[in-house]
Design an enzyme around this catalytic site. Sequence first.
Site, PDB file in Angstrom:
ATOM      1  N   PHE A  71      -5.198  -0.051   5.661  1.00 34.96           N
ATOM      2  CA  PHE A  71      -4.074   0.097   5.136  1.00 34.96           C
ATOM      3  C   PHE A  71      -4.014   1.344   4.161  1.00 34.96           C
ATOM      4  O   PHE A  71      -2.797   1.875   4.140  1.00 34.96           O
ATOM      5  CB  PHE A  71      -4.045  -1.154   4.200  1.00 34.96           C
ATOM      6  CG  PHE A  71      -4.593  -2.246   4.820  1.00 34.96           C
ATOM      7  CD1 PHE A  71      -4.009  -2.575   6.291  1.00 34.96           C
ATOM      8  CD2 PHE A  71      -5.349  -3.312   4.421  1.00 34.96           C
ATOM      9  CE1 PHE A  71      -4.345  -3.958   7.060  1.00 34.96           C
ATOM     10  CE2 PHE A  71      -5.821  -4.389   5.141  1.00 34.96           C
ATOM     11  CZ  PHE A  71      -5.276  -4.851   6.405  1.00 34.96           C
TER      12      PHE A  71
ATOM     13  N   ARG B 272     -18.467  -1.400   4.198  1.00 37.73           N
ATOM     14  CA  ARG B 272     -18.467  -2.905   3.763  1.00 37.73           C
ATOM     15  C   ARG B 272     -20.098  -3.046   3.843  1.00 37.73           C
ATOM     16  O   ARG B 272     -20.351  -3.959   2.950  1.00 37.73           O
ATOM     17  CB  ARG B 272     -17.564  -3.763   4.688  1.00 37.73           C
ATOM     18  CG  ARG B 272     -18.049  -5.136   4.428  1.00 37.73           C
ATOM     19  CD  ARG B 272     -17.291  -6.316   5.345  1.00 37.73           C
ATOM     20  NE  ARG B 272     -17.634  -7.729   4.843  1.00 37.73           N
ATOM     21  CZ  ARG B 272     -18.231  -8.293   5.373  1.00 37.73           C
ATOM     22  NH1 ARG B 272     -18.401  -8.047   6.873  1.00 37.73           N
ATOM     23  NH2 ARG B 272     -18.285  -9.625   5.137  1.00 37.73           N
TER      24      ARG B 272
ATOM     25  N   HIS C 152     -14.164  -0.395   3.554  1.00 37.30           N
ATOM     26  CA  HIS C 152     -14.135  -1.126   4.974  1.00 37.30           C
ATOM     27  C   HIS C 152     -13.587  -0.294   6.070  1.00 37.30           C
ATOM     28  O   HIS C 152     -12.772  -0.696   6.886  1.00 37.30           O
ATOM     29  CB  HIS C 152     -13.400  -2.396   4.814  1.00 37.30           C
ATOM     30  CG  HIS C 152     -13.856  -3.416   3.981  1.00 37.30           C
ATOM     31  ND1 HIS C 152     -13.826  -3.411   2.301  1.00 37.30           N
ATOM     32  CD2 HIS C 152     -14.077  -4.727   3.933  1.00 37.30           C
ATOM     33  CE1 HIS C 152     -14.438  -4.106   2.068  1.00 37.30           C
ATOM     34  NE2 HIS C 152     -14.521  -5.279   2.850  1.00 37.30           N
TER      35      HIS C 152
ATOM     36  N   ASP D  98     -13.856 -10.082  10.749  1.00 31.72           N
ATOM     37  CA  ASP D  98     -12.306  -9.888  10.310  1.00 31.72           C
ATOM     38  C   ASP D  98     -11.995  -9.123  11.919  1.00 31.72           C
ATOM     39  O   ASP D  98     -10.666  -9.445  12.089  1.00 31.72           O
ATOM     40  CB  ASP D  98     -12.000  -8.875   9.399  1.00 31.72           C
ATOM     41  CG  ASP D  98     -11.908  -9.543   7.792  1.00 31.72           C
ATOM     42  OD1 ASP D  98     -12.048 -10.793   8.126  1.00 31.72           O
ATOM     43  OD2 ASP D  98     -11.706  -8.905   7.005  1.00 31.72           O
TER      44      ASP D  98
ATOM     45  N   GLU E 203       0.855  -1.308   0.046  1.00 30.82           N
ATOM     46  CA  GLU E 203       0.010   0.047   0.062  1.00 30.82           C
ATOM     47  C   GLU E 203       0.968   1.315   0.133  1.00 30.82           C
ATOM     48  O   GLU E 203       0.200   2.235  -0.623  1.00 30.82           O
ATOM     49  CB  GLU E 203      -0.857  -0.043   1.315  1.00 30.82           C
ATOM     50  CG  GLU E 203      -1.955  -1.229   1.318  1.00 30.82           C
ATOM     51  CD  GLU E 203      -1.474  -2.439   1.589  1.00 30.82           C
ATOM     52  OE1 GLU E 203      -0.270  -2.489   2.227  1.00 30.82           O
ATOM     53  OE2 GLU E 203      -1.903  -3.522   1.639  1.00 30.82           O
TER      54      GLU E 203
END
Lengths: 281, 318
Positions: free
Chosen positions: B83, B167, B109, B117, B58
């Site tokens: 990220f 999400r 997200h 997650d 990233e």
Amino acid sequence: MTNEEKKQLQIAACKVRMGVIESVYAAKAGHPGGSLSAADMFAYLYFKELNIDPADPKNPDRDRFVLSKGHTAPGLYAALTNRGFFPVEDLKTLRQIGSYLQGHPNMNTVPGVDMSTGSLGQGISAACGMALAAKHMGKTCRVYTLLGDGEIEEGEVWEALMFAHHYKLDNLCVIIDNNGLQIDGPTKVVMDSGSIPDKLAAFGFEVAEIDGHSFDQMEAAFARARETKGLPFAIVMHTTKGKGVSYMENQVGWHGKAPNDGEYEQAMGELRAQLAGLEAE
Amino acid sequence: MADVKKIATRESYGNALKELGAAHEDVIVFDADLSNATKTNTFQKAYPDRHFNCGIAEGNMMAVAAGAASMGLVPFASSFAMFAAGRAFEQVRNSIGYPHLNVKIGATHGGISVGEDGASHQCCEDFALMRSIPGMVVMSPADDVETRAMVKAAYEHEGPVYMRFGRSAVPVIHDEANYSFEIGKGEVLRDGADVAVIANGLLVAEALEAADTLAEQGISVRVINMATIKPLDEELVLKAAKECGKIVTAEEHSVIGGLGEAVCAAVAESGVPCKVKRIGVNDEFGHSGPAAALLKQFGLSAEHIAETVKYLMAFSAD
Ligand SMILES: Cc1ncc(C[n+]2csc(CCOP(=O)(O)OP(=O)(O)O)c2C)c(N)n1
Ligand SMILES: [Mg+2]
């Protein structure tokens, strides 16, 4: 290259070195060591290799140069000013309040600077983005980037190298200044990167290993770089940190320190003598 | 809201990119091995030669995007918020923000509605990180209609933009026919005089639901959708401060550094007497679980907004 051409490059490189000493001395801060090790490369790039025009610094089709090792801005600035991008007197404003010559290159203030850098490891990524964009846009310009041998300890450098190979950036030329020193000491002691050419080859680069103070070897390597198709090209140049100022050569302490009055006089004396010798030839 | 159409804003982002790609040749997209999740694959399917996977790198992606922007292209760079804003913060700051390059970051997200997650992927710090970068526009849309308009506005805007998408599917609350979007402008969705709720992202639909419930109880709630966190629509915030005297902020983000703090700063420095209560993630990490359950557990819900409004109502005229 003719002898006359070589002499002109040597003169340009000597003036780059003088610009480095003048500006760092005036600023009472800055990075002479890595500016001097790369001074011959700066001279070669700006006086021979790069397709650029100081009268039209934003020409969209120009070659791009990204100084990934941004702390050696004094070397870049000295090359730019000698090539006519801005007045040479301005070098003495380096790092001063109000000056456009920031401690590290700023693309929005300095004519001829193509990317703002200073945080090691990022310039090569930006250069990859430029090379990718150039290909995507159907431009024939080339992109060059200069990294330090300490800088390549950054993981991002290897992300960028992978990217360059994956996207077959044969318009990109990565140059590594292998002067063997970083801030805390020799690279072999701080973090030994092993064989840089082998690592670059393993990452899919076509690699040339040269003496970074030889214009003939630069000429041959850049010619090979331009002929290489389908692969990115890297030049690992062996240099002497502090090159051209006797007491700075190979001294880790001259990475990021300004000369005092006496040291300044000595450095300029040595460089003036070099210049006079070249001009008398 | 059972019969309301629901769609995740990341889905809308992918669709918007595809529309943008059709209209503008200079739009290119970078992703970091998450194209299926960020939905940039919608663009990729339509314009494979303008979609570049950077692999799981990233930091490199952000600086690559900066380089591409310097050549005149308009790159959209996507990954998960964690990220894009977290891992790559310094690249965004130094290679995109400092040179003020025309890169659009599409971070999906965001927040704890990432769900199963767990904490490693539930980014509740991205508004704070991105707000701190000079010249960065920071936005978080509430629904499909707003997302698609926002992506177009981001393209039209010259300079770096950070957009956070979610999400989970969220209800469509805007009517596309009479909707327009402007960067830096909040939107009064429901007028009211007792308390103003200033929300963004999926908390906007929750705020509307809370306003409905409270209306039945005789409490008049003004609902403001503040999709742009930076630059903040201070005028609208201060109008609410003056006219309502009480503000609840609601966001799927840490209470530190996000919309809530931005509103607090604007109110505090204005001198307008106004009590503010922030709803957000209270300086803690999330954990695994279904998104809906997590949102309830962390108080990011219509019920908690309603309770907070009532709590503020207790501080009546001083
Ligand atoms: C990300 C980052 N970390 C640390 C620094 C501080 N720093 C400036 S120069 C330098 C050493 C660089 O050594 P090298 O790459 O070998 O450069 P050269 O020898 O050519 O001067 C360091 C650590 C920085 N500029 N960026
Ligand atoms: Mg070195």
